[in-house]
Design an enzyme around this catalytic site. Structure first.
Site, short mmCIF file in Angstrom:
data_model
loop_
_atom_site.label_atom_id
_atom_site.label_comp_id
_atom_site.label_asym_id
_atom_site.label_seq_id
_atom_site.Cartn_x
_atom_site.Cartn_y
_atom_site.Cartn_z
N ASP A 188 10.88 33.45 22.12
CA ASP A 188 11.61 34.41 22.94
C ASP A 188 11.46 35.84 22.45
OD1 ASP A 188 12.58 32.68 24.82
OD2 ASP A 188 14.17 31.99 23.51
N HIS A 221 14.79 29.15 14.23
CA HIS A 221 14.65 27.97 15.08
C HIS A 221 15.15 26.75 14.34
CE1 HIS A 221 12.90 25.09 17.87
NE2 HIS A 221 12.94 26.09 18.73
N1 CMC Z 1 19.61 36.31 12.49
C1 CMC Z 1 20.30 36.30 11.32
N2 CMC Z 1 20.63 35.18 10.64
C2 CMC Z 1 20.25 34.01 11.17
C3 CMC Z 1 19.53 33.92 12.38
C4 CMC Z 1 19.20 35.13 13.04
N3 CMC Z 1 18.52 35.12 14.19
N4 CMC Z 1 19.29 32.63 12.69
C5 CMC Z 1 19.85 31.90 11.71
N5 CMC Z 1 20.42 32.74 10.78
C6 CMC Z 1 21.09 32.33 9.56
C7 CMC Z 1 22.46 31.70 9.86
O1 CMC Z 1 23.47 32.67 9.85
C8 CMC Z 1 22.59 30.69 8.76
O2 CMC Z 1 23.00 31.38 7.60
P1 CMC Z 1 23.91 30.62 6.47
O3 CMC Z 1 23.04 29.53 5.92
O4 CMC Z 1 24.18 31.70 5.47
O5 CMC Z 1 25.14 30.12 7.17
C9 CMC Z 1 21.15 30.21 8.52
O6 CMC Z 1 20.30 31.29 8.96
C10 CMC Z 1 20.79 28.93 9.29
O7 CMC Z 1 21.04 29.18 10.65
P2 CMC Z 1 21.71 28.15 11.67
O8 CMC Z 1 22.29 28.91 12.81
O9 CMC Z 1 22.60 27.22 10.91
O10 CMC Z 1 20.42 27.34 12.12
P3 CMC Z 1 20.30 26.46 13.39
O11 CMC Z 1 19.09 25.63 13.18
O12 CMC Z 1 21.58 25.79 13.69
O13 CMC Z 1 20.07 27.56 14.55
C11 CMC Z 1 19.12 29.05 16.11
C12 CMC Z 1 18.88 27.91 15.12
C13 CMC Z 1 17.86 29.25 16.97
C14 CMC Z 1 20.28 28.72 17.04
C15 CMC Z 1 19.45 30.34 15.31
O14 CMC Z 1 18.37 30.64 14.46
C16 CMC Z 1 19.74 31.53 16.22
O15 CMC Z 1 20.88 31.66 16.71
N6 CMC Z 1 18.72 32.42 16.49
C17 CMC Z 1 18.91 33.53 17.39
C18 CMC Z 1 18.86 33.05 18.82
C19 CMC Z 1 17.46 32.66 19.28
O16 CMC Z 1 16.51 33.42 19.11
N7 CMC Z 1 17.35 31.50 19.94
C20 CMC Z 1 16.11 31.04 20.55
C21 CMC Z 1 15.62 29.74 19.99
S1 CMC Z 1 13.92 29.44 20.50
C22 CMC Z 1 14.03 29.20 22.16
C23 CMC Z 1 14.38 27.80 22.48
O17 CMC Z 1 13.55 26.91 22.17
O18 CMC Z 1 15.44 27.59 23.09
#
Ligand code: CMC
Length: 429
Positions: free
Chosen positions: A364, A306
């Site tokens: 989720d 998140h």
């Molecule tokens: N599985 C594997 N690696 C992950 C995941 C995951 N679910 N989420 C983040 N990472 C890694 C990502 O690859 C990155 O690695 P690095 O630092 O090596 O580049 C690091 O963790 C930071 O991730 P980010 O994508 O830069 O973080 P963010 O804050 O931009 O993204 C997120 C948050 C929710 C989009 C992301 O965690 C994600 O895509 N999760 C899966 C989708 C999901 O479950 N979304 C629902 C969010 S809760 C419902 C809502 O409120 O909408």
């Protein structure tokens, strides 16, 4: 107290910016005068460090794993209030007393039917269209159906629009489902409460009366409460940005629904269940964890991570509890996907990669399993999220249009395209 300031030095020139403090959370540097003072803008792709507004509605402490609606912890609201009380709280800033609660419930109950002409609008869609695509279209179309109370500067008009959309959104979600199934639309029933009525419109048929199970109704009602608002997330910011031009509120909600649909946002519950189905068996969890950690593989563990919660998502904790209750009520404790989800959660929580990156299950992760147990098909999961979040979107929209500092949203950019050049004659291209 003296005003705290932040000092910025660029090319030897110094400028000062006020520091603002809220009730809770990080202080912010007010950089509204930055362009005028320095001729520069800030760069913050993805808004990782930018506050777009001042808000009184919802607060998240990502480190503590805390979520407050109007100051009240989500755990207390989920335990002690129903979704319409939470809706009243978000809309009005205070919880209703008994008379206000009954009055509000009656108002909502008496506006659940949609214009009969809207039925024809559904018929323009293919039956196999994704229900979120249908939602974007139909909710946007409400702006063409209810244009009698659309003066956004009129508090009464805004309140009518709020009540209308909150009352009608369950009807529209249920219609989207019925349409995809080829079943007749079910009219709302005023003898049922908000969530039981929604289940009646989803699962009832004209052939026999639908008897809502109170345990399942309560579970879905809690799901609604957990999804009602969540600060300035992507879809809420979309609603605010769309609304900042003075656009019709129903059209703004349609924009929010479009944004929510994406798998990084509300679409994650659907994507999570699809992922669990794909993994299929506990024996394959290791293989998928490995893929999630592989930089060269685009696979992510859906339902993990998140932007704001870096300790745990309090909604996920509550959802885990609701999940166990629903599966218990339905005798599905040994459900294959539930067992798989538990194992995946356990392994991921112990894995160094997930620990170091502070990746925890989000709301989720369990909501898909609960909804599946309730009989809601996967393609409808994000519609359920949209139903609940409509309350937050409308509340945030209201806050924005009544904010004395309200301005049309207009971010800047760092242009990195071609430098200015002249169009050559076609023979020289
Ligand atoms: N599985 C594997 N690696 C992950 C995941 C995951 N679910 N989420 C983040 N990472 C890694 C990502 O690859 C990155 O690695 P690095 O630092 O090596 O580049 C690091 O963790 C930071 O991730 P980010 O994508 O830069 O973080 P963010 O804050 O931009 O993204 C997120 C948050 C929710 C989009 C992301 O965690 C994600 O895509 N999760 C899966 C989708 C999901 O479950 N979304 C629902 C969010 S809760 C419902 C809502 O409120 O909408």
């Amino acid at each position: 107290m003296t005003q705290r300031t932040a000092t910025l030095t660029v090319d030897g020139n110094t400028s000062e910016y006020p520091v603002m403090s809220g009730t809770h959370g990080n202080d912010v540097i007010d950089i509204r005068s930055l362009g005028g003072k320095t001729g520069m803008f800030t760069y913050d792709s993805g808004f990782l460090s930018t506050s777009s507004c001042q808000s009184r509605i919802t607060f998240i402490d990502g480190d503590k794993g805390e979520l407050l609606y109007r100051g009240y912890p989500i755990e207390q609201l989920a335990e002690n209030c129903n979704f319409l009380e939470v809706t009243y709280l978000l809309k009005n800033g205070e919880l209703p007393n008994a008379a206000q609660k009954s009055d509000f419930e009656n108002t909502i109950k008496n506006h659940t039917m949609v214009h009969e002409q809207l039925v024809k609008f559904f018929q323009g869609f293919r039956r196999d269209a994704h229900p979120m695509a249908v939602m974007v279209g139909v909710v946007g179309a409400l702006s063409a159906f209810y244009h009698d109370a659309m003066d956004t500067s009129d508090a009464e008009h805004r309140s009518i629009s709020f009540n209308r959309i909150v009352a009608k959104i369950p009807t529209i979600v249920a219609m989207a489902y019925k349409y995809s199934m080829g079943q007749p639309f079910m009219y709302p029933r005023n003898d049922l409460d908000y969530t039981a009525n929604f289940m009646h419109m989803m699962f009832g048929t004209p052939c026999e009366e639908y008897k809502p199970n109170p345990v399942l109704v309560r579970a879905l009602d809690v799901i609604f409460t957990l999804h009602a608002d969540h600060e300035q997330n992507a879809s809420t910011s979309t609603v605010r940005l769309a609304g900042s031009s003075g656009a019709n509120p129903f059209a703004c909600i349609a924009a929010g629904i479009a944004c929510l649909w994406g798998p990084s946002h509300g679409g994650a519950n659907e994507a999570c269940l699809t992922m669990l189905e794909e993994i299929g068996d506990v024996s394959r969890v290791g293989e998928y964890i490995k893929r999630a950690k592989d930089k060269n593989d685009s696979f992510k563990l859906m339902g993990f991570g998140h932007r704001v919660y870096k300790n745990f998502d309090p909604r996920a904790k509550l959802m885990g509890k609701v999940c166990a209750e629903v599966l218990g009520e339905l005798g599905l404790e040994n459900d294959r996907l539930f067992k798989l989800a538990k194992e995946l959660e356990k392994i991921a929580l112990e894995d160094d990669y997930f620990v170091q990156k502070k990746l925890y299950p989000n709301v989720d992760f369990y909501s898909g399993i609960v909804q599946r147990a309730l009989g809601i098909p996967t393609s409808m999961f994000t519609c359920i999220f949209a139903l609940a979040r409509t309350v937050g979107w409308m509340t945030q929209w209201e806050e924005m249009v009544t904010d004395p500092e309200y301005k049309i949203g207009r971010p800047r950019q760092l242009y990195i395209g071609a430098a200015r050049r002249d169009v050559p004659p076609i023979t020289k291209r």
